[in-house]
Motif scaffolding. Structure first.
Motif, PDB file in Angstrom:
ATOM      1  N   GLU A   1       0.854  -1.191   0.000  1.00 38.34           N
ATOM      2  CA  GLU A   1       0.000   0.000   0.000  1.00 38.34           C
ATOM      3  C   GLU A   1       0.884   1.233   0.000  1.00 38.34           C
ATOM      4  N   ALA A   2       0.571   2.137  -0.939  1.00 40.65           N
ATOM      5  CA  ALA A   2       1.372   3.359  -1.055  1.00 40.65           C
ATOM      6  C   ALA A   2       1.091   4.336   0.074  1.00 40.65           C
ATOM      7  N   ALA A   3      -0.062   4.213   0.731  1.00 40.38           N
ATOM      8  CA  ALA A   3      -0.403   5.155   1.813  1.00 40.38           C
ATOM      9  C   ALA A   3       0.504   4.976   3.024  1.00 40.38           C
ATOM     10  N   ASP A   4       1.058   3.763   3.205  1.00 43.66           N
ATOM     11  CA  ASP A   4       1.918   3.526   4.364  1.00 43.66           C
ATOM     12  C   ASP A   4       3.264   4.230   4.247  1.00 43.66           C
ATOM     13  N   THR A   5       3.630   4.607   3.011  1.00 42.18           N
ATOM     14  CA  THR A   5       4.916   5.299   2.846  1.00 42.18           C
ATOM     15  C   THR A   5       4.886   6.717   3.415  1.00 42.18           C
ATOM     16  N   ARG A   6       3.695   7.288   3.559  1.00 42.45           N
ATOM     17  CA  ARG A   6       3.620   8.664   4.072  1.00 42.45           C
ATOM     18  C   ARG A   6       3.822   8.709   5.586  1.00 42.45           C
ATOM     19  N   THR A   7       3.430   7.651   6.264  1.00 46.34           N
ATOM     20  CA  THR A   7       3.546   7.624   7.735  1.00 46.34           C
ATOM     21  C   THR A   7       4.858   7.010   8.217  1.00 46.34           C
ATOM     22  N   TRP A   8       5.693   6.581   7.274  1.00 51.01           N
ATOM     23  CA  TRP A   8       6.951   5.947   7.674  1.00 51.01           C
ATOM     24  C   TRP A   8       7.954   6.986   8.135  1.00 51.01           C
ATOM     25  N   GLN A   9       8.686   6.685   9.182  1.00 46.28           N
ATOM     26  CA  GLN A   9       9.759   7.533   9.689  1.00 46.28           C
ATOM     27  C   GLN A   9      11.050   6.731   9.720  1.00 46.28           C
TER      28      GLN A   9
ATOM     29  N   SER B   1       9.710 -12.005  16.681  1.00 49.29           N
ATOM     30  CA  SER B   1       8.485 -11.246  16.966  1.00 49.29           C
ATOM     31  C   SER B   1       7.771 -10.935  15.662  1.00 49.29           C
ATOM     32  N   LYS B   2       6.467 -11.067  15.663  1.00 46.12           N
ATOM     33  CA  LYS B   2       5.679 -10.882  14.441  1.00 46.12           C
ATOM     34  C   LYS B   2       4.883  -9.586  14.531  1.00 46.12           C
ATOM     35  N   GLU B   3       4.817  -8.911  13.397  1.00 47.65           N
ATOM     36  CA  GLU B   3       4.026  -7.685  13.297  1.00 47.65           C
ATOM     37  C   GLU B   3       2.644  -8.060  12.743  1.00 47.65           C
ATOM     38  N   ASN B   4       1.629  -7.653  13.427  1.00 46.90           N
ATOM     39  CA  ASN B   4       0.272  -8.046  13.045  1.00 46.90           C
ATOM     40  C   ASN B   4      -0.294  -7.156  11.951  1.00 46.90           C
ATOM     41  N   SER B   5      -0.211  -5.856  12.107  1.00 45.00           N
ATOM     42  CA  SER B   5      -0.848  -4.939  11.161  1.00 45.00           C
ATOM     43  C   SER B   5      -0.045  -4.849   9.870  1.00 45.00           C
ATOM     44  N   ARG B   6      -0.757  -4.550   8.793  1.00 46.32           N
ATOM     45  CA  ARG B   6      -0.108  -4.417   7.494  1.00 46.32           C
ATOM     46  C   ARG B   6       0.765  -3.166   7.432  1.00 46.32           C
ATOM     47  N   THR B   7       0.355  -2.134   8.144  1.00 47.56           N
ATOM     48  CA  THR B   7       1.136  -0.892   8.139  1.00 47.56           C
ATOM     49  C   THR B   7       2.507  -1.109   8.760  1.00 47.56           C
ATOM     50  N   GLU B   8       2.547  -1.830   9.860  1.00 46.30           N
ATOM     51  CA  GLU B   8       3.830  -2.098  10.505  1.00 46.30           C
ATOM     52  C   GLU B   8       4.725  -2.955   9.624  1.00 46.30           C
ATOM     53  N   VAL B   9       4.112  -3.899   8.878  1.00 42.02           N
ATOM     54  CA  VAL B   9       4.904  -4.723   7.970  1.00 42.02           C
ATOM     55  C   VAL B   9       5.511  -3.876   6.862  1.00 42.02           C
ATOM     56  N   ASN B  10       4.703  -2.958   6.292  1.00 41.35           N
ATOM     57  CA  ASN B  10       5.231  -2.077   5.244  1.00 41.35           C
ATOM     58  C   ASN B  10       6.314  -1.146   5.787  1.00 41.35           C
ATOM     59  N   HIS B  11       6.129  -0.665   6.998  1.00 44.74           N
ATOM     60  CA  HIS B  11       7.169   0.171   7.604  1.00 44.74           C
ATOM     61  C   HIS B  11       8.462  -0.612   7.787  1.00 44.74           C
ATOM     62  N   LEU B  12       8.332  -1.882   8.183  1.00 44.79           N
ATOM     63  CA  LEU B  12       9.524  -2.708   8.341  1.00 44.79           C
ATOM     64  C   LEU B  12      10.203  -2.942   6.994  1.00 44.79           C
TER      65      LEU B  12
ATOM     66  N   GLN C   1      16.977   1.567 -13.388  1.00 52.07           N
ATOM     67  CA  GLN C   1      15.973   1.150 -14.367  1.00 52.07           C
ATOM     68  C   GLN C   1      14.760   0.460 -13.748  1.00 52.07           C
ATOM     69  N   HIS C   2      14.954  -0.334 -12.704  1.00 53.03           N
ATOM     70  CA  HIS C   2      13.868  -1.185 -12.225  1.00 53.03           C
ATOM     71  C   HIS C   2      13.341  -0.814 -10.845  1.00 53.03           C
ATOM     72  N   MET C   3      14.049  -0.044 -10.098  1.00 53.05           N
ATOM     73  CA  MET C   3      13.627   0.250  -8.729  1.00 53.05           C
ATOM     74  C   MET C   3      12.436   1.208  -8.745  1.00 53.05           C
ATOM     75  N   PRO C   4      11.320   0.880  -8.072  1.00 48.84           N
ATOM     76  CA  PRO C   4      10.157   1.790  -8.035  1.00 48.84           C
ATOM     77  C   PRO C   4      10.375   2.919  -7.015  1.00 48.84           C
ATOM     78  N   VAL C   5      11.245   3.848  -7.347  1.00 43.50           N
ATOM     79  CA  VAL C   5      11.636   4.899  -6.404  1.00 43.50           C
ATOM     80  C   VAL C   5      10.501   5.890  -6.191  1.00 43.50           C
ATOM     81  N   SER C   6       9.666   6.083  -7.178  1.00 49.24           N
ATOM     82  CA  SER C   6       8.595   7.084  -7.064  1.00 49.24           C
ATOM     83  C   SER C   6       7.592   6.736  -5.966  1.00 49.24           C
ATOM     84  N   GLU C   7       7.486   5.469  -5.605  1.00 50.19           N
ATOM     85  CA  GLU C   7       6.538   5.073  -4.567  1.00 50.19           C
ATOM     86  C   GLU C   7       7.110   5.209  -3.153  1.00 50.19           C
ATOM     87  N   TYR C   8       8.421   5.477  -3.041  1.00 44.98           N
ATOM     88  CA  TYR C   8       9.069   5.536  -1.743  1.00 44.98           C
ATOM     89  C   TYR C   8       8.991   6.934  -1.151  1.00 44.98           C
ATOM     90  N   PRO C   9       9.240   7.072   0.147  1.00 41.27           N
ATOM     91  CA  PRO C   9       9.261   8.410   0.766  1.00 41.27           C
ATOM     92  C   PRO C   9      10.407   9.265   0.234  1.00 41.27           C
TER      93      PRO C   9
END
Length: 737
Positions: free
Chosen positions: A534-542, A554-565, A603-611
């Motif tokens: 999800e691209a929305a999780d990139t905005r809240t990442w620090q 240790s396991k991360e339950n939420s999808r947002t925490e997984v994307n942050h990791l 060429q292949h890295m999706p940099v535009s989706e990252y913070p």
């Protein structure tokens, strides 16, 4: 002119007089007499004849020449004249100086005011602006002189002093725990002689009692309480002192109590009530003392001992550290080292060497707890470092055993399952500890080199199946960079692993045609492990460091925490790529090493989706890779075939022999060879015959010598027998006569 005479020195050069005397003597010396003597004695007799001819001339010269007496008189007269002249000159000079002094005094009166002002100005300036040199000299005069210091103590002496200090502290702690008083620390009363005037006596406290009343009656409870306290605080309670105290108390009561307020009955009641109150107060005081003593015992029992015996097993060390805080555990280990220093006893060395292995086992237990006590492990590394500096061989042996066990376990798992998982947190901490305890810049090291081989096997043989494996692999990459930060050794497994981690951040459709090396696969189900869902999780990442608790499962339950990791993993991977680019920038093959990563990032890295932070890091890496120039020229075949140099075929002449035999034909050479061989064989035969003759001669000589020796022996024997017979015959003959 006055100034000139005033400044002229009043002394004369006595050397000039001597020079004048010498000149007069030289001029007046009669050299003619010397000439006559030389002519008479060394002139061959011609001097006497010449003397008669020149006698008339000498008479004329004698009239002109002066005698020695006259010359001396003239010299004395001249010296007296010069002395008079000097006296006159000295008198004139004194007169002129006196006149100059008088004139100067008259002029000085007019210049007195100006000189005074100038002098005061100079004095003020000197006071306001003192000289820096004078200030420094004064400061040096007030500085403290250097005091002689004691010699530097050796390590054995320091260890012994530390042990004595800890033993004294432990003895004090045990004494406090048992409730014993400090007899030694209290000052004993000094002996007072009969002649002492007590001039230094000081009244410490006012022992006078205050007169107080309670409901019209005299208050004596406070006085009795004070007496009870004094009796309990003393070291020894004597009955005589108590009786004297009671008598003095009764006398004070009789003096202080007025007769118009109390009757005889009232006094009896007061004494009985006072005794009851005294008993109650004494009982309360004893209870308070017992409570304080119990509390003091509890405090001393909870206090750490100052000396510890070295643990003989891991269970003993665990019992010492169990239930204590981090600071107390570190203090216990420190006191174990100080109490069992190798310089204090020979057997302490083996005890501390075992302690190193026990601490390694304790680290494993700390990592197995929930949560792992990483701060305690961080502080325990300091104790491990001290022990490693004291016993490097034992520490290296312990770490080599740990690495051998880990590598054997991984090989067994690979043989049975075909793939091995990444190790746990304890092994990763061991690898981190090795980088702290041992030098990592050596070309070969008995501990560091096997650990680097083990880490390279982890990056090549352990598959990445989860985010935990990604975190562990990146942690190993960080350790690799720490190991080679000084030596700048190229690690191909490190670059390959970072490239495969970046492949996991790109969707599978975007990297078609790229072959992956083991243990990664192109069409693996874990190929999109780091793709952001999800691209929305990139905005809240620090931006933050990877949490180490991910290593222990240790396991991360939420999808947002997984994307942050995932974003944190990508950020760490890009940072490691940047460090590799800076580390290997001077290698000639840098472009070929980093070319796959550069292509993937550009060429292949999706940099535009990252913070934005990741985008800046991505762009800085690309600029750094592009700025590196190619440091070698590749080998290229020439377009035209090179023209060979002109060669001349040599003329080969067969040379059979050299020296005197050169220049003849083949038949002649064969004949000469035969003659030479015949001559050589003849010489050999003559040599053998000569040797045989010499051998035969030696044998004949030995036989002759043997025969002669046998003949001499027989002759000697005959002569001996004849001598015996003759002796016996003579003896018989003497008997007859």
């Amino acid at each position: 002119s006055l100034f000139f005479f005033y400044k002229r020195p009043l002394y004369f050069n006595s050397c000039s007089i001597l020079c004048q005397v010498y000149a007069l003597l030289v001029n007046s010396f009669n050299f003619s007499l010397l000439a006559e003597l030389t002519a008479a004695h060394f002139g061959g007799g011609g001097g006497l004849l010449r003397k008669k001819a020149l006698s008339g001339q000498e008479d004329e010269k004698d009239e002109k020449c002066k005698s020695r007496k006259e010359l001396i008189e003239e010299l004395i007269a001249k010296s007296k004249q010069e002395k008079r002249e000097r006296q006159v000159q000295r008198e004139n000079t004194l007169e002129l100086t006196e006149k100059l002094d008088s004139d100067w005094k008259e002029i000085q009166a007019f210049l007195s005011h100006k000189n005074a002002k100038s002098e005061t100005k100079h004095k003020v300036e000197e006071k306001v602006k003192p000289d820096e040199y004078d200030m420094i000299v004064r400061e040096l005069g007030f500085e403290m002189k250097a005091q002689p210091s004691g010699r530097m103590k050796t390590e054995e002496e320091l260890a012994k002093e530390e042990q004595e200090r800890l033993l004294q502290l432990e003895a004090d702690r045990l004494r406090r725990m048992h409730g014993e008083d400090e007899f030694d620390t209290k000052k004993k009363p000094k002996h007072i002689s009969a002649d002492d005037l007590a001039d230094g006596f000081i009244l410490d406290k006012d022992d006078r009692r205050l007169l107080s009343y309670n409901d019209g009656k005299l208050n004596i409870e406070d006085d009795k309480n004070e007496e009870v306290e004094e009796s309990t605080e003393g070291k020894e309670d004597d009955s005589e002192e108590e009786e004297s105290g009671e008598e003095s108390g009764s006398e004070a009561e009789a003096i202080d109590s007025p007769s118009d307020l109390d009757s005889d009955d009232g006094s009896v009641e007061e004494t009985s009530a006072g005794e009851e109150q005294k008993k109650r107060n004494a009982g309360n005081k004893n209870k308070l003392q017992s409570k304080e003593q119990n509390a003091r015992k509890k405090a001393t029992t909870s206090e750490l001992p100052y000396t510890f015996a070295a643990p003989g097993s891991y269970e003993q060390l665990k019992a010492l550290l169990l239930g204590r805080t981090m600071e107390e555990q570190l203090l216990v280990i420190e006191r174990i080292q100080k109490s069992n220093h190798p310089s204090l006893a020979v057997e302490n060395r083996a005890k501390l060497e075992k302690l190193f292995g026990f601490l390694l086992e304790y680290i494993v237990e700390l990592t197995a707890r929930e949560p792992p006590e990483l701060k305690t492990i961080d502080q325990l590394v300091l104790s491990l470092y001290d022990l490693c500096q004291m016993f490097p061989d034992a520490a290296s042996n312990h770490m080599k055993l740990v690495l051998q066990d880990a590598s054997h376990d991984m090989e067994e798992i690979l043989e049975t399952r075909g793939r091995a998982p990444f190790p746990g947190l304890d092994m990763l901490i061991y690898l981190k500890t090795i980088a702290i305890l041992f030098p990592t810049s050596d070309c070969w090291h008995p501990v560091v080199t096997p650990s680097m081989v083990y880490m390279s096997q982890l990056l090549t043989k352990c598959p990445v199946t989860s985010l935990q494996d990604v975190v562990k692999g990146l942690f190993v990459c960080c350790l690799f960079l720490q190991y080679v930060s000084v030596s700048q050794r190229y690690i191909p497994e490190l670059v390959n692993f970072l490239l495969r981690i970046l492949h996991m951040a790109v969707p599978s459709a975007g990297v078609q045609g790229h072959t992956l090396m083991h243990p990664f696969r192109s069409l693996d189900k874990n190929g999109n492990l780091l793709v952001i869902s999800e691209a929305a999780d990139t905005r809240t990442w620090q931006k933050q460091n990877l949490p180490l608790h991910m290593v222990i499962g240790s396991k991360e339950n939420s999808r947002t925490e997984v994307n942050h990791l995932r974003l944190s993993c990508i950020d760490t991977c890009l940072s490691l790529v940047k460090r590799c680019a800076a580390l290997y920038g001077l290698l000639p093959s840098f472009q070929e090493i980093m070319k796959p990563i550069q292509m993937l990032l550009s060429q292949h890295m999706p940099v535009s989706e990252y913070p934005a932070q990741l985008q800046e890091l991505h762009n800085s890496i690309l600029t750094q890779l592009e700025a590196q120039e190619q440091r070698y020229q590749p080998l290229v075949c020439e377009k035209k075939k090179p023209v060979p140099l002109k060669l001349f075929t040599p003329k080969i002449v067969k040379v059979l022999e050299f020296g005197r035999k050169q220049g003849s034909n083949e038949r002649e050479q064969e004949r000469k060879c035969l003659l030479h061989r015949h001559k050589r064989e003849l010489k050999g035969a003559v040599r053998e015959i000569r040797k045989d003759n010499q051998f035969l001669a030696r044998m004949q000589l030995a036989e002759i010598v043997e025969r002669d020796s046998e003949r001499k022996r027989k002759v000697k024997q005959l002569f001996g027998s004849l001598a015996e017979q003759e002796g016996s015959w003579k003896a018989m003959k003497r008997k007859k006569f």
